[in-house]
Design an enzyme around this catalytic site. Structure first.
Site, mmCIF file in Angstrom:
data_model
loop_
_atom_site.group_PDB
_atom_site.id
_atom_site.type_symbol
_atom_site.label_atom_id
_atom_site.label_comp_id
_atom_site.label_asym_id
_atom_site.label_seq_id
_atom_site.Cartn_x
_atom_site.Cartn_y
_atom_site.Cartn_z
ATOM 1 N N GLU A 75 0.820 -1.209 0.000
ATOM 2 C CA GLU A 75 0.000 0.000 0.000
ATOM 3 C C GLU A 75 0.856 1.262 0.000
ATOM 4 O O GLU A 75 0.780 2.080 0.930
ATOM 5 C CB GLU A 75 -0.977 -0.025 1.169
ATOM 6 N N CYS B 30 13.551 15.085 -0.116
ATOM 7 C CA CYS B 30 12.375 15.149 -0.998
ATOM 8 C C CYS B 30 12.216 16.555 -1.569
ATOM 9 O O CYS B 30 11.874 16.716 -2.745
ATOM 10 C CB CYS B 30 11.110 14.722 -0.251
ATOM 11 N N GLU C 255 -6.463 -7.976 -1.255
ATOM 12 C CA GLU C 255 -6.835 -8.122 0.161
ATOM 13 C C GLU C 255 -8.311 -7.824 0.337
ATOM 14 O O GLU C 255 -8.865 -6.954 -0.348
ATOM 15 C CB GLU C 255 -6.088 -7.108 1.041
ATOM 16 N N TRP D 56 -10.158 -1.472 11.878
ATOM 17 C CA TRP D 56 -9.741 -0.067 11.874
ATOM 18 C C TRP D 56 -10.828 0.889 11.421
ATOM 19 O O TRP D 56 -10.601 2.088 11.367
ATOM 20 C CB TRP D 56 -8.482 0.106 11.027
ATOM 21 N N HIS E 72 -8.344 -8.050 13.914
ATOM 22 C CA HIS E 72 -8.784 -7.955 12.518
ATOM 23 C C HIS E 72 -9.229 -9.352 12.075
ATOM 24 O O HIS E 72 -8.630 -10.356 12.443
ATOM 25 C CB HIS E 72 -7.615 -7.479 11.654
#
Ligand code: GAL
Length: 683
Positions: A156, A166, A315, A323, A366
């Site tokens: 992800e 950066c 997933e 969550w 979860h």
């Protein structure tokens, strides 16, 4: 129409999910039981190694791959394939200790401390170097394993980093983009406004919370840069793996219509698109069917990024996630419905997070296929095993494709620009919602719709809707004109064609860049309504569609007026117009009307394009997957009532029943019909 099997070694649907045996290495009994249970659940593939860095390399340059080899060997010996993840989504403590530059900096300039995950700087040369070392070793150790079918890059990918490394890369990116000419940038960003002119690229900072956030050009470019830099990080990983094993396909798991990354820019580097789906089922804000269609919108977004092959559901939660604000259990039957929804929309995999529930830490509650009880005697396990059996039954569907003739035009750039612009109302811009609702309305009407970019090749489509196309890249107008000239039916809405790709307003009236010629209208003003304000869009036959939020005052320049405003100072002015252009028609709706009410217009566009609407109850989701050997119609009942779909002819692959007329779907029921008369949808 070819069949595009994603995984020739597996040869059918992939069923499995994230497997984290690194959490259980001291429990060989559990690892043994996992294999037995996987076979029972019809699992034929697992994703290994996501977040396993500290087990693979507990100390710098001390590698432990033996455990993974044993697991992979054992899985393979039992007919279970492996998708191997690179572990770059979370770093072991020694990396942060030795290379603090690898820690991300937030928009307030605060450097994070070690912990959590998805917390690395995408630019850090040191972090990239450690990732390269790890990835190369993984490829060398496992790249030739017979059980390996794919690499899964990181996890992800997302987020932004504002660190000095950066910021320096951002300046370089800007300098390259604007031909190393600061005046070009100043012009593009209209920098004379508020005296914001830069003298050199070195003065430019990312949009820190306490810094420059008032330049639309800068804000947009920072988001584009974030995608560019993330893609660069991802491609670094892909290159490393492909140097060793060029033939192993790669993916990374996307997250729905994710805000911070333009996934379309990342798609070309991937061999397959995969994503993680976690809808809030049974929430109290919307109907269950709305939740389902919203999830299907995301499936369609993923499918449309590589329309020549199936995508992957990487997933999903067995049972429930942990969550969400409220973690409500999926009701019995919903697991099967959601899994088949992915397949119906074009996925060739059904995968879960995760196989076995973690005993401790952040995700210990979860949902997982195997819960803390550790047995197959649970509702969730049984529902997963049922999906395993179903996927086996419908194996011939794998490799077939969903083909749509209607397209919804949705751009990330446009989304970001709309959200950032100081105009309209801060509360009711609702670009995403507008897109989802229009897509849902088409699907409810039984018209399949892809979700594409405004500069996509539109030649496969006959109907296109471009909601709120505020930011119009210069080439886009040509693309849209070409589409309509060839015979396409196009609908645009209020707030179209106002700015170019730097967010400079088009001069000479909206919609700009030649679109007035296409739509035969000019938009002179846009009126923002308060939530309690209403107007109406009135047709000649007396029908009225309710108008909320936005209304535009149009001047007609050749279009036919189909409806006018009901009230206010623009009463009687055009509100819906149609302009014949070449072989096609360009519609313009100058007000926000909810998509439900606009269905007659959508039907009319489909009819004119000769696209059949599949008649069915609206809460029954319908998709067609087709390939050389056959066509398969999917019906998914979102409701808790029995529903009947008429005029179905074929064999239900789930029950092996012949259907010739009415298809009866029970509550949350599903059917996969192999059609009798194989009629492929035209490409
Ligand atoms: C995903 C993530 C997984 C797991 C899952 C829980 O976003 O990739 O690692 O955290 O959420 O729902």
């Amino acid at each position: 129409m070819e069949k595009t099997i994603l995984f020739p070694k597996v040869g059918k649907f992939v069923h499995g999910g994230d497997y984290n045996p690194d959490q259980w290495l001291d429990r060989p009994d559990i690892l043994k039981e996992d294999i037995r249970l996987m076979k029972e659940a019809g699992v034929n593939c697992v994703t290994l190694g996501v977040f396993a860095w500290s087990t693979l390399e507990p100390r710098k340059d001390e590698f432990h791959f033996e455990w993974m080899k044993e697991i992979m060997d054992n899985l393979y010996a039992n007919g279970i394939y492996t998708i191997l993840a690179t572990p770059s989504g979370a770093k072991p403590a020694w990396i942060d200790e030795e290379y603090p530059e690898a820690l991300r900096v937030d928009h307030k300039g605060l450097r994070r401390l070690h912990g959590v995950r998805h917390n690395h700087c995408m630019s850090s040369p040191k972090y990239r170097e450690r990732v390269r070392i790890m990835d190369r070793k993984l490829a060398e150790n496992f790249g030739h394993h017979p059980g390996l079918i794919m690499y899964h890059i990181s996890n992800e990918l997302g987020g932004m980093c504002f660190c000095p490394l950066c910021a320096a890369r951002f300046r370089q990116y800007l300098s390259d983009k604007f031909d190393h000419d600061i005046d070009k940038l100043n012009h593009a960003w209209w920098a004379t406004f508020w005296s914001h002119t830069y003298q050199s690229f070195d003065q430019i900072e990312p949009p820190f919370a306490n810094g420059e956030t008032s330049m639309m050009g800068l804000n947009l470019e920072w988001k584009r840069f974030t995608t560019w830099n993330m893609n660069d990080f991802m491609m670094d990983e892909i290159r490393t793996l492909k140097e060793v094993t060029p033939d192993i396909p790669v993916t990374t798991n996307f997250m729905d219509f994710f805000y911070l990354l333009d996934y379309r820019k990342m798609a070309p580097g991937l061999d397959a698109i995969s994503w993680d789906s976690y809808p809030e089922f049974h929430n109290d804000r919307e109907s269950f069917s709305d939740t389902m269609y919203h999830n299907a919108f995301n499936h369609a977004l993923m499918r449309s990024m590589k329309p020549d092959r199936p995508f992957m559901l990487m997933e999903s939660a067995p049972g429930l996630p942990n969550w969400h604000e409220y973690n409500k259990m999926k009701r019995p039957g919903v697991h099967k419905l959601a899994c088949l929804q992915a397949v119906a929309n074009g996925s060739d995999t059904v995968q879960y997070f995760q196989w076995r529930q973690s005993r401790g830490s952040y995700e210990q509650f979860h949902g997982a296929v195997v819960g803390h009880k550790g047995t197959d005697e649970t509702r969730i396990f049984k529902e997963v095993a049922e999906v395993g059996r179903i996927l086996e039954k419908i194996s011939p569907v794998a490799g077939t494709l969903v083909k749509a003739r209607a397209a919804l035009i949705v751009d990330w750039d446009n989304r970001w620009a709309i959200d950032d612009v100081m105009a309209l109302s801060r509360r009711t811009k609702h670009y995403d919602k507008t897109c989802v609702e229009i897509w849902k309305a088409f699907e409810e009407l039984g018209v399949e719709m892809d979700i594409v970019a405004s500069d996509s090749d539109l030649s496969h489509y006959d109907v296109a809707v471009a909601p709120m196309l505020y930011l119009l890249e210069p080439e886009t107008a040509q693309n849209l004109k070409g589409f309509v000239a060839r015979g396409g039916q196009l609908l645009a809405t209020y707030f179209t064609g106002c700015v170019d790709d730097n967010q400079l307003c088009y001069l000479g009236g909206f919609p700009g860049d030649g679109l007035q010629e296409l739509f035969g209208v000019e938009s002179e003003e846009i009126d923002t309504l308060y939530p309690s304000d209403r107007n109406g869009l009135v047709f000649e036959d007396g029908r009225v569609w309710e108008v909320r939020d936005y209304a535009e005052v149009l001047n007609v320049k050749g279009a036919d007026v189909l409806a006018t405003f009901e009230s206010d100072y623009y009463q009687g002015k055009p509100a819906l117009t149609c302009h014949p252009y070449g072989e096609g028609k360009a519609y313009y709706i100058a007000a926000r009307v909810n998509a439900e009410q606009m269905k007659p217009l959508f039907e009319q566009m489909a009819r004119e394009a000769d696209i059949p609407c599949r008649r069915k109850p609206e809460t029954v989701e319908y998709h067609l997957r087709a390939g050389e050997e056959g066509s398969y119609a999917f019906y998914l009942n979102h409701s808790t009532e029995e529903e009947i779909v008429e005029d179905v002819h074929g064999r239900d692959m789930l029950t092996d029943e012949k259907i010739d007329g009415n298809l009866i779907l029970s509550a949350y029921g599903t059917a996969v019909i192999k059609l009798q008369n194989v009629r492929l949808q035209p490409l």
